[in-house]
Design an enzyme around this catalytic site. Structure first.
Site, PDB file in Angstrom:
ATOM      1  N   HIS A  95     -13.332  39.627 -26.191  1.00  0.00           N
ATOM      2  CA  HIS A  95     -12.977  38.817 -25.018  1.00  0.00           C
ATOM      3  C   HIS A  95     -13.254  37.343 -25.288  1.00  0.00           C
ATOM      4  O   HIS A  95     -13.791  36.979 -26.334  1.00  0.00           O
ATOM      5  CB  HIS A  95     -13.787  39.283 -23.799  1.00  0.00           C
ATOM      6  CG  HIS A  95     -15.256  38.979 -23.910  1.00  0.00           C
ATOM      7  ND1 HIS A  95     -16.119  39.755 -24.638  1.00  0.00           N
ATOM      8  CD2 HIS A  95     -16.023  37.962 -23.398  1.00  0.00           C
ATOM      9  CE1 HIS A  95     -17.337  39.247 -24.577  1.00  0.00           C
ATOM     10  NE2 HIS A  95     -17.319  38.148 -23.834  1.00  0.00           N
ATOM     11  N   HIS A  97     -13.996  33.404 -22.760  1.00  0.00           N
ATOM     12  CA  HIS A  97     -14.167  32.863 -21.407  1.00  0.00           C
ATOM     13  C   HIS A  97     -14.244  31.349 -21.436  1.00  0.00           C
ATOM     14  O   HIS A  97     -14.321  30.738 -22.509  1.00  0.00           O
ATOM     15  CB  HIS A  97     -15.371  33.463 -20.686  1.00  0.00           C
ATOM     16  CG  HIS A  97     -16.510  33.818 -21.575  1.00  0.00           C
ATOM     17  ND1 HIS A  97     -17.382  32.881 -22.073  1.00  0.00           N
ATOM     18  CD2 HIS A  97     -16.898  35.018 -22.075  1.00  0.00           C
ATOM     19  CE1 HIS A  97     -18.278  33.498 -22.826  1.00  0.00           C
ATOM     20  NE2 HIS A  97     -18.018  34.781 -22.864  1.00  0.00           N
ATOM     21  N   HIS A 140     -14.788  36.736 -29.037  1.00  0.00           N
ATOM     22  CA  HIS A 140     -15.959  37.387 -29.620  1.00  0.00           C
ATOM     23  C   HIS A 140     -16.149  38.809 -29.091  1.00  0.00           C
ATOM     24  O   HIS A 140     -15.473  39.226 -28.150  1.00  0.00           O
ATOM     25  CB  HIS A 140     -17.205  36.533 -29.356  1.00  0.00           C
ATOM     26  CG  HIS A 140     -17.435  36.215 -27.914  1.00  0.00           C
ATOM     27  ND1 HIS A 140     -16.855  35.128 -27.290  1.00  0.00           N
ATOM     28  CD2 HIS A 140     -18.161  36.842 -26.958  1.00  0.00           C
ATOM     29  CE1 HIS A 140     -17.229  35.099 -26.027  1.00  0.00           C
ATOM     30  NE2 HIS A 140     -18.014  36.119 -25.788  1.00  0.00           N
ATOM     31  N   HIS A 277     -37.528  17.696 -16.546  1.00  0.00           N
ATOM     32  CA  HIS A 277     -36.510  17.504 -17.581  1.00  0.00           C
ATOM     33  C   HIS A 277     -35.578  16.372 -17.170  1.00  0.00           C
ATOM     34  O   HIS A 277     -34.952  16.449 -16.110  1.00  0.00           O
ATOM     35  CB  HIS A 277     -35.744  18.804 -17.821  1.00  0.00           C
ATOM     36  CG  HIS A 277     -36.660  19.902 -18.257  1.00  0.00           C
ATOM     37  ND1 HIS A 277     -37.080  20.045 -19.560  1.00  0.00           N
ATOM     38  CD2 HIS A 277     -37.303  20.869 -17.546  1.00  0.00           C
ATOM     39  CE1 HIS A 277     -37.919  21.064 -19.641  1.00  0.00           C
ATOM     40  NE2 HIS A 277     -38.082  21.578 -18.436  1.00  0.00           N
ATOM     41  N   GLU A 335     -36.587  29.102 -21.420  1.00  0.00           N
ATOM     42  CA  GLU A 335     -36.003  27.973 -20.681  1.00  0.00           C
ATOM     43  C   GLU A 335     -34.661  27.679 -21.333  1.00  0.00           C
ATOM     44  O   GLU A 335     -34.597  27.486 -22.546  1.00  0.00           O
ATOM     45  CB  GLU A 335     -36.867  26.710 -20.808  1.00  0.00           C
ATOM     46  CG  GLU A 335     -38.279  26.822 -20.276  1.00  0.00           C
ATOM     47  CD  GLU A 335     -39.052  25.493 -20.434  1.00  0.00           C
ATOM     48  OE1 GLU A 335     -38.505  24.529 -20.995  1.00  0.00           O
ATOM     49  OE2 GLU A 335     -40.213  25.450 -20.009  1.00  0.00           O
TER      50      GLU A 335
HETATM   51 MN    MN Z   1     -39.430  23.100 -17.814  1.00  0.00          MN
HETATM   52 MN    MN Z   2     -18.852  36.656 -23.831  1.00  0.00          MN
END
Ligand code: MN
Ligand code: MN
Length: 383
Positions: A95, A97, A140, A277, A335
Site C-alpha cells: 500500500h 499513503h 511498501h 520543544h 517521543e
Molecule cells: Mn518532550
Molecule cells: Mn503504511
C-alpha cells in the site's frame, strides 16, 4: 496504594467525601492525578492522553490493528498512531499513503519492502527496538517473520490519518476497468482472473524467502533506496545520567527521516526533566512502565495525567512538560515529532546560562542555586 497515598495528602484537606463505589474504580486507580489533581493544576486544558485500550481493535486472521487519531484525541492535530500485530507470515497488504510513516518494533521481527519514485527497491528485516521510516507516497509492505511475527507502533505526520482507508494494491486493481489493467500490463483477461473481490489489508501467507535473494532481485537495474530501517541497539545514548538515558534518531543519523524521535529510558525514581520543544508538537507512547506528565499551557493553565503501557500522550509545541517514572520498573517512552530535527529547551539549562542576579530577581532562589545545575543539558533530573 497510590490512591490511598493521594487520599492521605489531599483528601483530608479537601473535606471531599469521594466514594469510589459509585465511580469506575479501575480507571480511578490508574489515574490518581485526575481524581486528586495536584493543587498546581489549573484551567480547562483538554485531555492529552488516549489509551489504545479505548479503541476498536480490527481483527483479521493474520493479525490486528487499532488506531488513535485526532477524532479520539482532539489535541493531537499533527500525528496519529496505530498499533499493529502480524503473526508469522501475516502480511500488511502492499500500500501507500499521503503521510510519512514512522515505526518502532515493540516485540518480534518483521520484513519490510519499499519502492521509491526513482524505481529503487529495498527489502529489510527488522527486530525489537528497531525503527523504520517510509516517506509519503513510497509503496511498501510489512510481514511478520520469525516464530511469533511482530508487534509494532506506527506514527503518521497527519492528525486525521486513517489506517483503514489507505491506498491498497488490491483495491486499486479491483477499481480500475479490467481492459485498462490489461492494457497497462500488456496482459490478457486471464492474468487478473483470480484478483481478490475486496481489499486484503491484513492476511495470512507463507514466510518470505532468504533476505539476500530478495534484496538482489529488487535492486536489479536501478539499485537500492537509501536505508529505510534503523537499528537503535547499534548507537550509544546521546545522554546517560543516573536518572535515565536517551537515544535521538533524526535527520542527523537517519538521513531519510522527516520525523525525529527520542527513545527514553527512565530509571525507577527518575524523571525526564522539565522542558519544551521549540520546533514541533510531541506525540508520546509509553512502551513499558508507568509515568505521569504535567503540561504547562501558558496563562496559568496546567494539567497532570497518568500513563500506563499502551497509552498515547500529546504535548503541543512549546508547552512545558516533564515525564516522571511513577512505578518501580524502568520506563521506556517514545517521543515522536513531525519534523526532521529533534530540539528541546531545558528549563534548568536556560537558568544555568542566565546571569544569576537576574534569575534571583525572579525566583529569589539565593546565590548558590545555579551552582547546582548542570551547565550541559541534563535531560534527566539527577537522582
Ligand atoms: Mn518532550
Ligand atoms: Mn503504511
Amino acid at each position: 496504594m497510590t490512591i490511598i497515598y493521594y487520599l492521605a495528602i489531599v483528601g483530608l484537606t479537601t473535606g471531599d467525601d469521594y466514594s469510589s463505589q459509585f465511580y469506575n474504580q479501575a480507571l480511578d486507580s490508574a489515574n490518581p492525578d485526575s481524581v486528586w489533581p495536584p493543587s498546581s493544576d489549573n484551567g480547562e486544558q483538554q485531555s492529552f492522553k488516549y489509551p489504545f485500550s479505548f479503541t476498536h481493535r480490527s481483527l483479521y486472521s493474520a493479525g490486528w490493528a487499532r488506531q488513535v487519531n485526532v477524532n479520539d484525541l482532539p489535541i493531537a492535530k499533527n500525528i496519529a498512531g496505530v498499533q499493529m500485530k502480524l503473526i508469522a507470515g501475516g502480511i500488511r497488504e502492499m500500500h501507500w499513503h499521503a503521510s510519512d510513516e514512522w515505526a518502532y518494533v515493540i516485540e518480534g521481527q518483521c520484513r519490510v519492502t519499499i519502492v521509491s519514485p526513482e524505481a529503487k527497491g529495498r527489502v529489510a528485516d527488522i527486530k525489537q527496538s528497531d525503527l523504520w521510516f517510509f516517506p509519503s507516497g513510497w509503496a511498501h509492505s510489512i510481514q511478520g517473520i520469525g516464530k511469533d511475527g511482530c508487534f509494532f507502533i506506527l506514527a503518521f505526520n497527519k492528525g486525521d490519518f486513517n489506517d483503514f482507508d489507505k491506498f491498497q494494491l488490491t483495491d486499486y486493481l479491483i477499481h480500475t476497468p479490467h481492459l485498462v489493467t490489461d492494457l497497462n500490463f500488456a496482459t490478457t483477461g486471464r492474468t487478473f482472473a483470480r484478483l481478490p473481490k475486496s481489499k486484503l489489508y491484513i492476511f495470512p501467507s507463507q514466510l518470505p524467502g532468504p533476505l539476500e535473494k530478495e534484496l538482489a532481485a529488487v535492486a536489479k537495474g536501478t539499485g537500492l533506496t537509501p536505508p529505510i530501517t534503523f537499528d537503535t541497539t547499534k548507537i550509544e545514548p546521546n545522554v546517560t545520567r543516573t536518572g535515565g538515558s536517551v537515544k535521538i534518531i533524526d535527520r542527523r543519523n537517519f538521513p531519510l527521516t522527516t520525523m525525529a524521535s527520542a527513545i527514553l529510558t527512565i530509571n525507577p525514581g527518575g524523571m525526564r526533566e522539565m522542558h519544551w520543544h521549540p520546533n514541533a508538537d510531541e506525540w508520546g507512547y509509553l512502551v513499558r512502565g508507568q509515568a505521569r506528565i504535567t503540561t504547562f499551557a501558558a496563562n496559568g493553565e496546567a494539567r497532570t495525567m497518568d500513563f500506563q503501557e499502551g497509552d498515547v500522550s500529546y504535548v503541543p509545541r512549546a508547552m512545558g512538560h516533564y515525564i516522571q517514572n511513577t512505578g518501580n520498573t524502568t520506563v521506556t517512552f517514545l517521543e515522536v515529532f513531525p519534523t526532521p530535527y529533534f530540539a528541546d529547551m531545558s528549563l534548568a539549562t536556560w537558568l544555568a546560562h542566565t546571569p544569576e542576579q537576574l534569575v534571583d530577581a525572579h525566583l529569589h532562589t539565593g546565590a548558590r542555586f545555579l551552582d547546582g545545575i548542570y551547565k550541559e543539558k541534563a535531560v534527566f533530573r539527577p537522582l
